[in-house]
Scaffold this active site. Structure first.
Site, PDB file in Angstrom:
ATOM      1  N   LYS A  67      82.759  20.697 117.302  1.00 52.73           N
ATOM      2  CA  LYS A  67      84.084  20.188 116.932  1.00 52.73           C
ATOM      3  C   LYS A  67      84.221  20.014 115.433  1.00 52.73           C
ATOM      4  O   LYS A  67      85.319  19.954 114.911  1.00 52.73           O
ATOM      5  CB  LYS A  67      84.424  18.900 117.693  1.00 52.73           C
ATOM      6  CG  LYS A  67      83.483  17.733 117.530  1.00 52.73           C
ATOM      7  CD  LYS A  67      84.141  16.484 118.111  1.00 52.73           C
ATOM      8  CE  LYS A  67      83.428  15.871 119.287  1.00 52.73           C
ATOM      9  NZ  LYS A  67      82.314  14.982 118.903  1.00 52.73           N
TER      10      LYS A  67
ATOM     11  N   LYS B  92      76.249  27.072 118.211  1.00 50.20           N
ATOM     12  CA  LYS B  92      76.991  26.229 119.147  1.00 50.20           C
ATOM     13  C   LYS B  92      78.445  26.040 118.700  1.00 50.20           C
ATOM     14  O   LYS B  92      78.713  25.888 117.513  1.00 50.20           O
ATOM     15  CB  LYS B  92      76.263  24.880 119.193  1.00 50.20           C
ATOM     16  CG  LYS B  92      76.901  23.829 120.066  1.00 50.20           C
ATOM     17  CD  LYS B  92      76.171  22.490 119.942  1.00 50.20           C
ATOM     18  CE  LYS B  92      77.095  21.447 119.350  1.00 50.20           C
ATOM     19  NZ  LYS B  92      76.689  20.061 119.534  1.00 50.20           N
TER      20      LYS B  92
ATOM     21  N   LYS C 165      72.329  17.869 110.614  1.00 49.13           N
ATOM     22  CA  LYS C 165      73.393  17.055 110.022  1.00 49.13           C
ATOM     23  C   LYS C 165      73.066  16.667 108.588  1.00 49.13           C
ATOM     24  O   LYS C 165      73.972  16.518 107.776  1.00 49.13           O
ATOM     25  CB  LYS C 165      73.685  15.816 110.886  1.00 49.13           C
ATOM     26  CG  LYS C 165      74.266  16.212 112.241  1.00 49.13           C
ATOM     27  CD  LYS C 165      75.429  15.379 112.709  1.00 49.13           C
ATOM     28  CE  LYS C 165      76.101  16.074 113.887  1.00 49.13           C
ATOM     29  NZ  LYS C 165      76.979  15.250 114.679  1.00 49.13           N
TER      30      LYS C 165
HETATM   31  P1  ATP Z   1      79.598  17.521 116.399  1.00 48.46           P
HETATM   32  O1  ATP Z   1      80.118  18.903 116.352  1.00 48.46           O
HETATM   33  O2  ATP Z   1      80.405  16.534 115.600  1.00 48.46           O
HETATM   34  O3  ATP Z   1      78.131  17.428 116.201  1.00 48.46           O
HETATM   35  P2  ATP Z   1      79.724  17.755 119.243  1.00 48.46           P
HETATM   36  O4  ATP Z   1      80.823  18.709 119.407  1.00 48.46           O
HETATM   37  O5  ATP Z   1      78.329  18.198 119.486  1.00 48.46           O
HETATM   38  O6  ATP Z   1      79.820  16.988 117.855  1.00 48.46           O
HETATM   39  P3  ATP Z   1      79.380  15.254 120.691  1.00 48.46           P
HETATM   40  O7  ATP Z   1      80.305  14.138 120.756  1.00 48.46           O
HETATM   41  O8  ATP Z   1      78.157  15.053 119.871  1.00 48.46           O
HETATM   42  O9  ATP Z   1      80.113  16.572 120.207  1.00 48.46           O
HETATM   43  O10 ATP Z   1      78.976  15.715 122.149  1.00 48.46           O
HETATM   44  C1  ATP Z   1      79.601  15.319 123.338  1.00 48.46           C
HETATM   45  C2  ATP Z   1      78.992  16.043 124.513  1.00 48.46           C
HETATM   46  O11 ATP Z   1      79.423  17.416 124.506  1.00 48.46           O
HETATM   47  C3  ATP Z   1      77.455  16.093 124.503  1.00 48.46           C
HETATM   48  O12 ATP Z   1      76.998  15.879 125.822  1.00 48.46           O
HETATM   49  C4  ATP Z   1      77.147  17.486 124.077  1.00 48.46           C
HETATM   50  O13 ATP Z   1      75.918  17.933 124.610  1.00 48.46           O
HETATM   51  C5  ATP Z   1      78.304  18.285 124.652  1.00 48.46           C
HETATM   52  N1  ATP Z   1      78.580  19.492 123.880  1.00 48.46           N
HETATM   53  C6  ATP Z   1      79.010  19.549 122.604  1.00 48.46           C
HETATM   54  N2  ATP Z   1      79.193  20.818 122.202  1.00 48.46           N
HETATM   55  C7  ATP Z   1      78.846  21.605 123.269  1.00 48.46           C
HETATM   56  C8  ATP Z   1      78.816  23.019 123.494  1.00 48.46           C
HETATM   57  N3  ATP Z   1      79.164  23.868 122.540  1.00 48.46           N
HETATM   58  N4  ATP Z   1      78.434  23.466 124.693  1.00 48.46           N
HETATM   59  C9  ATP Z   1      78.083  22.608 125.676  1.00 48.46           C
HETATM   60  N5  ATP Z   1      78.101  21.265 125.541  1.00 48.46           N
HETATM   61  C10 ATP Z   1      78.462  20.754 124.353  1.00 48.46           C
END
Ligand code: ATP
Ligand code: LTN
Length: 331
Positions: free
Chosen positions: A200, A197, A115
């Site tokens: 969002k 990964k 980040k």
């Molecule tokens: P950002 O992209 O803003 O870093 P994020 O998409 O990782 O955010 P979070 O709110 O940080 O979203 O995560 C919410 C939950 O979703 C966490 O438990 C995270 O492990 C899970 N998660 C996020 N992206 C994935 C993915 N691509 N595959 C599986 N689990 C995910």
């Protein structure tokens, strides 16, 4: 109130539109604990501001994330659903745990490194101490189990270390939590770059499927998904694009990797991508409908937030009075 059930806590940031990664890796798994555990599911808005947010969007997404929890099957009567900033004890314990978390530990966190690279103009102290606030979320409720995607494993291990360190200094104070990482869908990858990964906050809209995307958009995105120059539908490390699609298809249809490989043996990528798109869109359709219904009734969402926060605060208070006493704060 006697609490004999084990405790589950998890959180999602209201920092963007939720993806099928958030859904399959985290939220979809949450409801499996509702009957046998005391469950706390939190919209972690304090964490979201470690990255600059537009205020009106943060507010809207906080409602949306709560509505999505409910649309994904979390009944507000069986689960404590609430917003992190509504329970000030999170910030309070977060500060306290900052003082039991080492600079070196925080410096090693890969999410911080990622980040900071992404937001090089805003490497703020909150981004750095994000993991001790997350530890506070978890430890405040004496949590036994934390369902998250595998990307959060490092943060979870740090939470355990902080809990053990505190317990060692002051005697038994916090339950040391375990992670619950569902192995079949633990990491959904980007459709455009299947070695990273699905996130969002990815600026490439075609790389990410959102829970609330229309059926047409979902199918279009899967049609464009990166695969490889081969034509075999087989799960393998050297075929990250195809493997990711197999994972997604399996998650929405309940089929194993072998079943999916058998179903598509001898068929082309075009056919396969369309089938994945349809399975995903159909699987999400009920979530989308329920979400729209819930978002139309703000007053109900506010009532859920309010009673969730009251319930959470009750549990948080018990831990906080113990912590204050152990540290030596005057009552
Ligand atoms: P950002 O992209 O803003 O870093 P994020 O998409 O990782 O955010 P979070 O709110 O940080 O979203 O995560 C919410 C939950 O979703 C966490 O438990 C995270 O492990 C899970 N998660 C996020 N992206 C994935 C993915 N691509 N595959 C599986 N689990 C995910
Ligand atoms: N850091 C988590 C969100 C989060 C969380 C938590 C998850 C904040 N506090 C407590 C589980 C338990 C993420 O998903 N990025």
């Amino acid at each position: 109130m006697i609490q004999d059930k084990k405790i589950v806590f998890s959180g999602v940031q209201p920092s963007g539109n939720l993806t099928i990664g958030n859904y399959l890796g985290a939220i979809k798994n949450f409801s499996r604990f509702s009957d046998d555990y005391k469950t706390f599911y939190c919209v972690v808005d304090l964490h979201a501001i470690t990255v600059r947010q537009v205020p009106a969007e943060l507010r809207r997404r906080t409602y949306e994330t709560l509505a999505l929890y409910m649309a994904c099957g979390l009944d507000e009567k069986k689960n404590t659903l609430f917003v992190q900033s509504h329970v000030p004890a999170h910030a309070e314990l977060g500060w306290i745990l900052d003082c039991y978390t080492m600079f070196g530990e925080l410096s090693r966190m890969t999410q911080f490194k990622d980040k900071s690279a992404k937001h090089s103009q805003n490497i703020n102290a909150g981004l750095f101490t994000y993991p001790s606030l997350m530890a506070a979320d978890i430890l405040l409720y004496q949590t036994d189990l934390v369902p998250v995607g595998i990307d959060q494993k490092q943060h979870l291990e740090l939470s355990r270390d902080i809990a053990m360190r505190f317990n060692q200094i002051y005697g038994d104070t916090f339950t040391v939590p375990e992670g619950y990482i569902s192995t079949d869908t633990m990491k959904i990858m980007s459709l455009a770059e299947p070695t990273s990964k699905m996130s969002k906050s990815d600026p490439n809209q075609n790389a990410v499927v959102y829970i609330l995307d229309s059926k047409d958009d979902i199918i279009r995105k899967f049609k464009k998904a990166v695969t490889d120059s081969d034509s075999e539908i087989r799960f393998s490390e050297d075929k990250p694009g195809v493997s990711n699609l197999i994972t997604i298809y399996g998650a929405f249809t309940g089929k194993s990797v072998e079943e999916v490989e058998r179903e598509f043996a001898g068929r082309g990528y075009g056919d396969f991508k369309l089938a994945v798109g349809e399975a995903c869109a159909d699987g999400l359709a009920p979530v989308r409908e329920e979400f729209a219904r819930l978002m139309a009734d703000k007053a109900h969402l506010e009532a859920v937030m309010k009673s969730g926060a009251d319930e959470a605060a009750y549990y948080a208070r018990k831990t906080m009075s113990k912590v204050r006493r152990k540290i030596g704060f005057v009552n």
